[in-house]
Design a protein around this motif. Sequence first.
Motif, mmCIF file in Angstrom:
data_model
loop_
_atom_site.group_PDB
_atom_site.id
_atom_site.type_symbol
_atom_site.label_atom_id
_atom_site.label_comp_id
_atom_site.label_asym_id
_atom_site.label_seq_id
_atom_site.Cartn_x
_atom_site.Cartn_y
_atom_site.Cartn_z
ATOM 1 N N THR A 95 46.667 1.270 -15.128
ATOM 2 C CA THR A 95 47.002 0.899 -13.907
ATOM 3 C C THR A 95 48.138 -0.564 -13.800
ATOM 4 N N LEU A 96 48.097 -1.122 -15.077
ATOM 5 C CA LEU A 96 49.275 -2.158 -14.876
ATOM 6 C C LEU A 96 50.551 -1.674 -15.400
ATOM 7 N N ALA A 97 50.673 -0.742 -16.258
ATOM 8 C CA ALA A 97 52.059 -0.176 -16.807
ATOM 9 C C ALA A 97 52.904 0.115 -15.504
ATOM 10 N N ASP A 98 54.129 0.087 -15.831
ATOM 11 C CA ASP A 98 55.130 0.585 -14.699
ATOM 12 C C ASP A 98 55.015 2.070 -14.207
ATOM 13 N N VAL A 99 54.491 2.866 -15.402
ATOM 14 C CA VAL A 99 53.948 4.286 -14.995
ATOM 15 C C VAL A 99 53.136 4.530 -16.000
ATOM 16 N N GLY A 100 51.822 4.938 -15.501
ATOM 17 C CA GLY A 100 50.657 5.053 -16.466
ATOM 18 C C GLY A 100 50.711 6.710 -16.600
ATOM 19 N N ILE A 101 50.589 7.258 -17.830
ATOM 20 C CA ILE A 101 50.480 8.860 -18.007
ATOM 21 C C ILE A 101 49.047 9.015 -18.892
ATOM 22 N N ALA A 102 48.217 9.927 -17.959
ATOM 23 C CA ALA A 102 47.002 10.161 -18.613
ATOM 24 C C ALA A 102 47.049 11.655 -19.120
ATOM 25 N N MET A 103 46.285 11.920 -20.138
ATOM 26 C CA MET A 103 45.949 13.348 -20.754
ATOM 27 C C MET A 103 44.725 13.828 -19.650
ATOM 28 N N GLY A 104 45.151 15.097 -18.933
ATOM 29 C CA GLY A 104 44.271 15.263 -18.191
ATOM 30 C C GLY A 104 43.086 16.202 -18.669
ATOM 31 N N GLN A 105 43.198 16.974 -19.738
ATOM 32 C CA GLN A 105 41.979 17.696 -20.228
ATOM 33 C C GLN A 105 41.110 17.164 -20.957
ATOM 34 N N SER A 106 41.773 16.172 -21.795
ATOM 35 C CA SER A 106 40.637 15.673 -22.590
ATOM 36 C C SER A 106 40.251 14.305 -22.223
ATOM 37 N N GLY A 107 40.979 13.730 -20.918
ATOM 38 C CA GLY A 107 40.797 12.447 -20.404
ATOM 39 C C GLY A 107 39.530 12.219 -19.568
ATOM 40 N N THR A 108 39.102 10.720 -19.422
ATOM 41 C CA THR A 108 38.140 10.545 -18.636
ATOM 42 C C THR A 108 38.426 10.593 -17.051
ATOM 43 N N ASP A 109 37.827 10.752 -16.150
ATOM 44 C CA ASP A 109 38.009 10.781 -14.742
ATOM 45 C C ASP A 109 38.491 9.408 -14.389
ATOM 46 N N ILE A 110 38.102 8.292 -15.029
ATOM 47 C CA ILE A 110 38.540 6.978 -14.758
ATOM 48 C C ILE A 110 39.905 6.846 -15.065
ATOM 49 N N ALA A 111 40.457 7.364 -16.320
ATOM 50 C CA ALA A 111 41.725 7.196 -16.876
ATOM 51 C C ALA A 111 42.805 8.151 -15.785
ATOM 52 N N VAL A 112 42.107 9.275 -15.608
ATOM 53 C CA VAL A 112 43.002 10.242 -14.602
ATOM 54 C C VAL A 112 43.435 9.620 -13.203
ATOM 55 N N GLU A 113 42.283 8.927 -12.966
ATOM 56 C CA GLU A 113 42.380 8.192 -11.368
ATOM 57 C C GLU A 113 43.074 6.928 -11.491
ATOM 58 N N ALA A 114 43.242 6.380 -12.573
ATOM 59 C CA ALA A 114 44.104 5.075 -12.897
ATOM 60 C C ALA A 114 45.489 5.373 -13.068
ATOM 61 N N ALA A 115 45.751 6.649 -13.616
ATOM 62 C CA ALA A 115 47.246 7.124 -14.071
ATOM 63 C C ALA A 115 48.066 7.118 -12.649
ATOM 64 N N ASP A 116 49.301 7.182 -13.057
ATOM 65 C CA ASP A 116 50.295 7.571 -12.070
ATOM 66 C C ASP A 116 50.919 9.071 -12.112
ATOM 67 N N VAL A 117 50.787 9.433 -13.508
ATOM 68 C CA VAL A 117 51.163 10.767 -13.863
ATOM 69 C C VAL A 117 50.004 11.522 -14.796
ATOM 70 N N VAL A 118 49.826 12.681 -14.821
ATOM 71 C CA VAL A 118 48.645 13.272 -15.374
ATOM 72 C C VAL A 118 49.257 14.657 -16.135
ATOM 73 N N ILE A 119 49.307 14.676 -17.381
ATOM 74 C CA ILE A 119 49.458 15.867 -18.218
ATOM 75 C C ILE A 119 48.301 16.918 -18.139
ATOM 76 N N GLN A 120 48.477 17.918 -17.369
ATOM 77 C CA GLN A 120 47.297 18.809 -17.424
ATOM 78 C C GLN A 120 46.623 19.379 -18.774
ATOM 79 N N ASP A 121 47.562 19.704 -19.640
ATOM 80 C CA ASP A 121 47.003 20.403 -20.800
ATOM 81 C C ASP A 121 47.161 19.444 -21.959
#
Length: 625
Positions: A530-556
């Motif tokens: 959330t605090l980063a200029d752009v947050g990037i989350a791993m969508g496949q293994s990531g938790t819902d909270i991380a995916v929600e907090a991120a600005d960009v989600v890498i699906q695979d």
Amino acid sequence: MGKSRDLRVFLITYWATLTCSFLLFAGLLLDYFEVSWFVAELRLFWYLLAYFIVGKDVVLSAIKLLFKGGVFNEFFLMSLATFGALYLGEYAEAVAVMLFYTVGEQIQHRAVHRARKNIKDLLDQGPEELTLLHDEGTISKPAKQVSIGETVVYRPGEKVALDGILMGEEAAFDTSSSTGESMPKRISPGDSVSAGFLVLDKSIHVEVTHKWDESATAKIVKMVETAAERKSKSQRFIRAFARVYTPIVVMAAICLVFLPSLLLDYYDFELWLYRAMVFLVISCPCALVISIPLGYFGGLGAAAKNGIFLKGANYLDVLAKVDTMLFDKTGTLTEKKFEISHISFNEGPLSSEEVEKGVFTIASHSSHPISQAIAKRLDKGNSDGKVGITEVAGLGLRATLGEKVFLLGNTKLLQREGVTIPEHMELKENSWTGVAVDGVWMGYFSVNEKIKKEAFATLLKLRELGVQKSMILSGDSPSKVEWMRNALEMDQAFGGLLPEDKLRLLEKEKKTSKTLAYVGDGINDAPVLTLADVGIAMGQSGTDIAVEAADVVIQDDSLEKIPLAIGIGRKTRVIVWQNILLALGVKLLVLALGASGMASLWEAIFADVGVALLAIGNSIRVKNI
């Protein structure tokens, strides 16, 4: 319903454009050959019909906005300019303005439709059907339809889709997406199991406590529908520019009509009115207000096509400027699998070869991820002998093989069983699994997480793109994190961090970096994402909270998508600025020519609609990434 409406609108617009094109070009031919029966009254009706077919929506939009106080917009300018052209008898030019604007709109809508489809296809990759316990056995049901209180069956290797409570027996889970700890966790019956946990050792039953539509992932699906509304700085600038620019050119056009009457001896009202109409058509900001948002929407669509979900067009600009990358370790840089990097055995009750055979037999009978990694590394073929294994939760294995008692586990297990561990092993923390036979230390396996195969190449590519600094921030042990830093040749690494520690380090780095990105997948990564200029989350293994907090989600979860996302952001930015310079450059040139009488309405049409079409075509290029 939405699809059928879109199709109906498309077909109506298509046939309207086709009909108007026929009437316009037929009218031009009849004018050119001066056909006798094409008299003035018929000619007026002919062009008015063509104008009505494609221009009515523009005129109606101008009227609606006029009543809402929106005078200065492209609809008002085109309506005013074409009414002036009709007044002057320039019927074909008036029709052409509306026709080419409509064609541009169709091209834009088509490009937007493709971009939306890419995003929709990305979001439709939702959870698969789940297996539920039923009175008559088991049934399959989509995760979105599972209710609170129902019991879901998960098999080894499956990821928990919905939050719940573990029923039945104790089981092992990979919880690294939540805790950052690479070692599996044992969970007891009655304890909570979170979505994203990976089932390791046995089939389990989980009673659902939260429905799908209450999950963070479901919220993301809703957020994507408004992603394009989160404007980039360029988009906001162009909208603000158009609001100032449009009234200025309207006033300039009025001055162009009446000011010459005060300055010239001979004044021809219709001549200067015609020049003003040319001026107005040229000044329409269509190329800017259409092609620039389309460029960003194309960037969103291109990203979605490659399995990258951005929650707003503004993040395309941010990605283009990233110079510092911070990474979580477990599940981000690693595959959440273990590998044995080193083996060391001593002589004792058994020879080294006998120890290896015994350990291989024991490991082959265990489903624990570290045991499987050990068995794979030793690879002694078929395991021999009968073995009795007792799994000590969170510590390791105690096994009887023949008359020998083997211990395979961490420091706590060995110390509990009275094994004396060499002093130098204490420095290795928990990155090893020790082996003892009949209470005697026999050696150890160095255990490390398996680095993603694309990790090194990704970091190299990021450096080529201008990312000057790369770091690891992890909740895992410092020794493992430092080993990872050395293996990937990264700049710095910090281990044993709590979420607040990650925040502190990130805030420190933000002070010295231009644009900072953080890549993670766990619950403990959510604050820094959330605090980063752009947050990037791993969508496949990531938790819902991380995916929600991120600005960009890498699906695979592929790290290769990170430099690709930066590349899409940069290409989008280049295309957008190409459009701005093209539109403003051509318009300023033709505005000067129109004011001096050196450009007709046809040149004005090119400067307005033609440049818009060129800019739209340029914007579409981003989808080819």
